[in-house]
Each structure stands twice: as C-alpha cells, then as structure tokens.
Scaffold this active site. Structure first.
Site, PDB file in Angstrom:
ATOM      1  N   LEU A  14       4.432  11.587  -8.490  1.00 15.45           N
ATOM      2  CA  LEU A  14       5.471  10.629  -8.092  1.00 15.45           C
ATOM      3  C   LEU A  14       5.621   9.609  -9.209  1.00 15.45           C
ATOM      4  CD1 LEU A  14       7.213  10.588  -5.582  1.00 15.45           C
ATOM      5  CD2 LEU A  14       5.738   8.829  -4.647  1.00 15.45           C
ATOM      6  N   ASP A  15       6.573   9.864 -10.074  1.00 18.72           N
ATOM      7  CA  ASP A  15       6.744   8.975 -11.219  1.00 18.72           C
ATOM      8  C   ASP A  15       7.678   7.824 -10.863  1.00 18.72           C
ATOM      9  OD1 ASP A  15       6.325   8.681 -14.252  1.00 18.72           O
ATOM     10  OD2 ASP A  15       8.458   8.323 -13.915  1.00 18.72           O
ATOM     11  N   GLU A  30       4.505  13.916 -18.635  1.00 19.40           N
ATOM     12  CA  GLU A  30       5.823  13.284 -18.718  1.00 19.40           C
ATOM     13  C   GLU A  30       6.587  13.776 -19.946  1.00 19.40           C
ATOM     14  OE1 GLU A  30       4.102   9.346 -18.393  1.00 19.40           O
ATOM     15  OE2 GLU A  30       4.749   9.165 -16.317  1.00 19.40           O
ATOM     16  N   ASP A  57       0.805  -1.204   0.000  1.00 20.91           N
ATOM     17  CA  ASP A  57       0.000   0.000   0.000  1.00 20.91           C
ATOM     18  C   ASP A  57       0.845   1.265   0.000  1.00 20.91           C
ATOM     19  OD1 ASP A  57      -2.655   0.154  -0.240  1.00 20.91           O
ATOM     20  OD2 ASP A  57      -3.037   0.618   1.865  1.00 20.91           O
ATOM     21  N   ASP A  97       2.017   7.999  -3.617  1.00 21.17           N
ATOM     22  CA  ASP A  97       1.491   8.674  -4.809  1.00 21.17           C
ATOM     23  C   ASP A  97       0.457   9.714  -4.405  1.00 21.17           C
ATOM     24  OD1 ASP A  97       2.859   7.470  -6.834  1.00 21.17           O
ATOM     25  OD2 ASP A  97       1.318   5.999  -7.321  1.00 21.17           O
ATOM     26  N   GLU A 121      -1.330  13.830 -13.012  1.00 22.50           N
ATOM     27  CA  GLU A 121      -1.471  12.493 -13.589  1.00 22.50           C
ATOM     28  C   GLU A 121      -2.384  11.616 -12.748  1.00 22.50           C
ATOM     29  OE1 GLU A 121       2.096  10.039 -15.289  1.00 22.50           O
ATOM     30  OE2 GLU A 121       1.004   8.827 -13.846  1.00 22.50           O
ATOM     31  N   GLU A 122      -2.484  11.906 -11.486  1.00 21.62           N
ATOM     32  CA  GLU A 122      -3.276  11.081 -10.560  1.00 21.62           C
ATOM     33  C   GLU A 122      -4.769  11.390 -10.581  1.00 21.62           C
ATOM     34  OE1 GLU A 122      -2.337   8.579  -8.287  1.00 21.62           O
ATOM     35  OE2 GLU A 122      -0.542   8.577  -9.517  1.00 21.62           O
ATOM     36  N   ASP A 129       3.227  15.398 -12.602  1.00 18.31           N
ATOM     37  CA  ASP A 129       3.202  13.966 -12.282  1.00 18.31           C
ATOM     38  C   ASP A 129       3.796  13.885 -10.877  1.00 18.31           C
ATOM     39  OD1 ASP A 129       3.470  11.280 -11.976  1.00 18.31           O
ATOM     40  OD2 ASP A 129       4.502  10.911 -13.869  1.00 18.31           O
TER      41      ASP A 129
END
Ligand code: AHM
Ligand code: MG
Length: 340
Positions: free
Chosen positions: A123-124, A285, A70, A76, A99-100, A121
């Site tokens: 947390l890529d 990105e 998790d 994220d 992005e989320e 983004d």
C-alpha cells in the site's frame, strides 16, 4: 438473421486479456496467468478495505482498526498480509518480498514451490488515506534463477531489466489495474457492479515530451546544486515552449506516475541531504514503475543511468528516481552530468 455488431473492447476483461496474451505464447504453462489472476483478486480485497477506511469513526471501533491514526498502519498490514495469502499457495512462486517486511517471505512448506518471484509494495502512499487521496499497490515479477527448492536472495536481487512483468493498482475515484508482461502496457478499470476489471486503456504510450513536473519541492534547499538548477530551468518563462512547466505533486507515487504515464512529463525523487539515495525503494517502487514506463515508450533513470540496469545488493535499498517522458529524462540527465 440478426447481426450483432462486434464490440470487443467492452467485453475485454482482465482475465480474458491475460489468457489471450498467454495463448499467443505456445508452450506457456498458464502459471504466469494464474499469478496475475491472484494478484487482481488480492487487489479487490484491498480495495474493499480501503473504501471502508473513512467509515471507521462512524461505524465504531473494531479490533483491526481503532483510532484514526492507526488506520493507516493497519491498512498497510492488511494489504501486506492479503497479498501474501492470495499468492502463497498457487504453486507458482518460490519466494516473495514486500516493502513491509525486513526479510524474504517464504512459501509455506505445505505448498509447492514454483518458478517465479514476486516483490510488492502492498500500500504505497498510505499516509494519504485519511484525506481520501489516491493510493496504490505495486508489484514486480521475476523468473527464479536458482534451480529448485525455496527461493533465495539470489532469486530476488536481480536487476529490473530481468522483470517478466510488473504493474500497479490504483485505489482512487475508480480502481485500476495496470500491467505489462512485455507486450505493451494495459490499463483496466474495475466495474464495481459486476466485480470485473474491464480494458479501459489499451496499449498506453507516454508522450515523448511533457510540460508537467512532479516532485516534493519542499526539499529544494536539501537538493544538490544540479537538481536545483534543473528545477529553476523548468520554471523559466522564456523557454522554447513560451511558458513554465506546471507542478503537480500528489505525494502518492502510483498516482503521480499514472498521471505522468498518461499526460507525459517527469516524476522525480532526487537525493537530498537527508536521503543520499532519495526515498524510494529500488525493488518495490522504482523497478516495477520503470519497467511500466519504459514499456510505454518512456524512460527511467537514477539520474546517471538506466534504473533497470542497477544491480541491487540489498532487499530494501533506495535509489534516486527520474522517470517519465523520454525527452524529459534525457534533459534532467544533462543537468545532472553538468552538460547543461
Ligand atoms: P511509502 O512507501 O512509505 O508510502 O512512501 C512512499 C511515498 C510515495 O508514494 C511518494 O511518492 C513519496 O513517499 C512521498 O514522499 P514525500 O512525502 O517525501 O514527498
Ligand atoms: Mg512505498
């Protein structure tokens, strides 16, 4: 009288760099600097949480992070919310998109609307967290095109060539903040003892050629014939250089692109039979990283044309990405168009 020799770079903090950059533009309002300051604060808060990820199973459960599987998801979410909250009240943005989140992120009514648009983004590469591998955040800033009020889709769906700034943050063995606001690409490394980003990579220039390629080659059989031929070529022993290219693939876009920026070479995520437009998202990105790499003297393409010229039609659209040293991107375009 004692004369102290100057040592400007040592004391060039991110804050000073941004302010001095702005002072060089008569008429600048300071709004843009404020956005970058807030982003760097958000990044430090995310970094603090990322560094704790490995301790979760030792320190016990918390309501935010409970089981190992998790953590990725929670981080994220944490990064997404932290960046939004750091940016929602400054009065400089009129809308955000992440992005989320499926939809646009509006500025809360109690705060003023500004003239800029932020895409990020949060947390890529977050699937890498459990293995302590470098991950990152990516951001892209546009000037709004509508006149006033809350920002709309029209403000967000602009081609990457209209970005006024872009950058990324690396959460690795050290933390870095790399940005470009149109005058070179500059990298800052966090000194954790004082909590300041210090200029460590001034005016980064990507080599025109490189000898590293970076791609998930496990997808080889899913690629089109031209991409396969290109990768076969990179492995040939008897090319002019006398040796094959080296393969390096971290699977964390920011880290793979950062290495490409410093050492040269090419990073790519091509279309494949499962993902006809590749995997990466144009707005969060490809565009910001293309802006950075082009500003450092490199190139970025969807395989046929310049990434920054693509007119986006949807918030989360995907696009193939071939990015890196200018000569390397030219070469892959030749393969893809059948000229080689
Ligand atoms: P994410 O946004 O869900 O983290 O996915 C993007 C990541 C990039 O960091 C990386 O380059 C790519 O996915 C790796 O994908 P793959 O596992 O298909 O090679
Ligand atoms: Mg991503």
């Amino acid at each position: 009288m004692t004369t102290i020799p100057p040592s400007p770079s040592k004391f060039m903090t991110l804050e000073r760099h941004i302010s001095e950059g702005e002072r060089a533009h008569p008429g600048a309002t300071g709004e843009f600097s404020a956005i970058l300051h807030s982003l760097s604060l958000a990044a430090k808060l995310v970094w603090r949480e990322v560094t704790k990820a490995g301790l979760v199973n030792i320190l016990g459960k918390t309501d935010r992070m409970n089981i190992s599987g998790d953590i990725v998801k929670k981080l994220d979410e944490f990064a997404d919310i932290t960046i939004y909250r750091a940016m929602d009240h400054g009065g400089h943005l009129c809308v955000m998109a992440s992005e989320e989140n499926e939809d646009l992120l509006q500025i809360p009514e109690e705060h003023p609307q500004g003239k800029y648009v932020l895409l990020y983004d949060p947390l890529d590469g977050s699937s890498n967290i459990d293995a302590n591998v470098t991950i990152g955040s990516i951001f892209s800033i546009f000037r709004r095109v509508t006149a006033s009020g809350a920002g709309t889709m029209e403000d967000v769906l602009q081609p990457g060539s209209r970005q006024v700034a872009a950058g990324y943050v690396l959460y690795g063995s050290s933390m870095m903040f790399v940005y470009c606001s149109g005058h070179g690409v500059h990298g800052f490394t966090l000194d954790p003892t004082v909590g300041e980003f210090l200029l460590s990579h001034e005016n980064i220039r990507i080599p025109d050629r490189g000898s590293i390629y970076s791609v998930n080659e496990g997808n080889y059989r899913r690629w089109g014939e031209q991409v396969r031929r290109y990768v076969d070529y990179l492995k040939e022993e008897d090319r002019a250089t006398g040796r094959p290219y080296s393969l390096r693939y971290i699977g964390s876009l920011v880290a793979d692109v950062h290495r490409t920026l410093l050492y040269g070479g090419i990073y790519f995520y091509p279309p494949d039979s499962r993902n006809p437009n590749g995997k990466l998202r144009l707005m969060y990105e490809n565009n910001p990283l293309a802006f950075i790499v082009e500003s450092a003297g490199g190139a970025a393409s969807d395989g046929h044309g310049r990434t920054l010229d693509i007119q986006p039609t949807a918030l989360h659209e995907r696009s193939p990405l071939f990015l890196g040293s200018r000569e390397e991107v030219k070469l892959v375009e030749e393969f893809l168009s059948g000229r080689r």
